[in-house]
Design an enzyme around this catalytic site. Structure first.
Site, PDB file in Angstrom:
ATOM      1  N   PHE A  43     -38.464   6.068   9.646  1.00  0.00           N
ATOM      2  CA  PHE A  43     -38.613   6.801   8.397  1.00  0.00           C
ATOM      3  C   PHE A  43     -40.095   6.989   8.071  1.00  0.00           C
ATOM      4  O   PHE A  43     -40.880   6.056   8.169  1.00  0.00           O
ATOM      5  CB  PHE A  43     -37.919   6.025   7.271  1.00  0.00           C
ATOM      6  CG  PHE A  43     -37.949   6.697   5.930  1.00  0.00           C
ATOM      7  CD1 PHE A  43     -37.049   7.706   5.635  1.00  0.00           C
ATOM      8  CD2 PHE A  43     -38.873   6.315   4.975  1.00  0.00           C
ATOM      9  CE1 PHE A  43     -37.068   8.326   4.396  1.00  0.00           C
ATOM     10  CE2 PHE A  43     -38.904   6.921   3.734  1.00  0.00           C
ATOM     11  CZ  PHE A  43     -37.989   7.939   3.451  1.00  0.00           C
ATOM     12  N   ASN A  89     -37.601  -0.491   0.086  1.00  0.00           N
ATOM     13  CA  ASN A  89     -37.348   0.946   0.002  1.00  0.00           C
ATOM     14  C   ASN A  89     -36.149   1.223   0.901  1.00  0.00           C
ATOM     15  O   ASN A  89     -36.307   1.599   2.058  1.00  0.00           O
ATOM     16  CB  ASN A  89     -38.568   1.744   0.447  1.00  0.00           C
ATOM     17  CG  ASN A  89     -38.319   3.245   0.398  1.00  0.00           C
ATOM     18  OD1 ASN A  89     -37.386   3.699  -0.254  1.00  0.00           O
ATOM     19  ND2 ASN A  89     -39.144   4.007   1.091  1.00  0.00           N
ATOM     20  N   PRO A  90     -34.935   1.021   0.381  1.00  0.00           N
ATOM     21  CA  PRO A  90     -33.739   1.120   1.213  1.00  0.00           C
ATOM     22  C   PRO A  90     -33.280   2.568   1.342  1.00  0.00           C
ATOM     23  O   PRO A  90     -33.786   3.457   0.643  1.00  0.00           O
ATOM     24  CB  PRO A  90     -32.715   0.314   0.401  1.00  0.00           C
ATOM     25  CG  PRO A  90     -33.095   0.624  -1.018  1.00  0.00           C
ATOM     26  CD  PRO A  90     -34.602   0.700  -1.018  1.00  0.00           C
TER      27      PRO A  90
END
Length: 268
Positions: free
Chosen positions: A88, A180-181
């Site tokens: 990500f 920060n899932p």
């Protein structure tokens, strides 16, 4: 001439729907030339191989391949993190959570910090850079993301814990948990660039809340009394966060750069 090529690149990127086409054209040119963006004004002519390389990158960016995948890096606070397919890409909004985490440790000696769903390691590295006395752990389960995480934490005091946050053994007690899932609801449309991020790092069920209750429960297990938790979430999640953190103290939701609710903090 570089100036003419930059103008043409900006026109092409604008036609592809990019919001800041000139800025992105300049960032790609700086990457090709190996200089800071601010030094492009000092450069007039470029070689044919450099011009060809820039044309190729502009063409790929016009296909909405993320800029960070083309340059191989993503800025985060004072770092240039290594990124690419499988991990990500950290966003500027998450820098706000990192800054809050750093500030929350004021007055805490030799803190222990846990970064859950670490991905590239952005939060973990930011805390380790800001607090050389801290012991920082980064938890990540993705086999694709882990190599990027390990590259980014090399030379820091961050220890990588491979595993799923749902059941991996975690250190305790800790002073701060950051996360920060994945939190985007499945029904929410996302920009083309987000399609290059791993889906498991972006989406989290119908309402985007499949993993956040797990994060809160695991944080409650390992935080010392008075320890702090910070979780990034969707701007629609504020009521749910208040509900999920009802047993915690000092629950506060913070806005992002656009003024939307973006992360919630609490004290155990």
């Amino acid at each position: 001439m570089l100036s003419a090529q930059l103008r043409a690149a900006a026109v092409r990127l604008a036609a592809a729907g990019l919001v800041s086409p000139r800025v992105e054209a300049e960032l790609l040119a700086a990457h090709v030339l190996g200089v800071a963006r601010g030094r492009l004004l000092l450069i007039d002519a470029i070689t044919e191989p450099q011009a060809a390389a820039l044309d190729e990158l502009v063409a790929r960016r016009a296909e909405r391949i993320p800029l960070q995948h083309l340059t191989g890096t993503a800025p985060f606070l004072d770092r240039e993190l290594l990124v690419g397919p499988g991990v990500f890409i950290p966003r500027p909004e998450t820098e706000l959570l990192a800054r809050w985490g750093i500030e929350s440790l004021h007055g805490v000696a030799d803190p222990v910090v846990l970064d859950l769903c670490s991905g590239s390691g952005a939060l973990a590295v930011a805390l380790a850079d800001a607090r050389p006395d801290a012991t920082v752990y980064a938890v990540e389960r993705s086999d694709d993301a882990l190599p990027w995480l390990r590259r980014n934490v090399a030379g820091t005091r961050v220890s990588v814990i491979p595993g799923d946050v749902r059941d991996v053994a975690l250190p305790a007690p800790v002073d701060l948990v950051l996360c920060n899932p994945p939190y985007v609801p499945l029904s929410v449309p996302v920009p083309p660039e987000v399609g290059h991020d791993p889906a498991e790092a972006v989406f989290s069920g119908e309402h985007g809340l499949d993993l956040i209750p797990v994060i809160i429960a695991r944080a409650a297990e390992v935080l010392r009394p008075g320890g702090r938790l910070g979780i990034e979430h969707d701007d629609t999640h504020t009521p749910a966060m208040a509900r999920l953190l009802a047993a915690w103290q000092t629950v506060t939701t913070h806005p992002d750069l656009a003024g939307r609710p973006r992360f919630t903090t609490a004290r155990r």
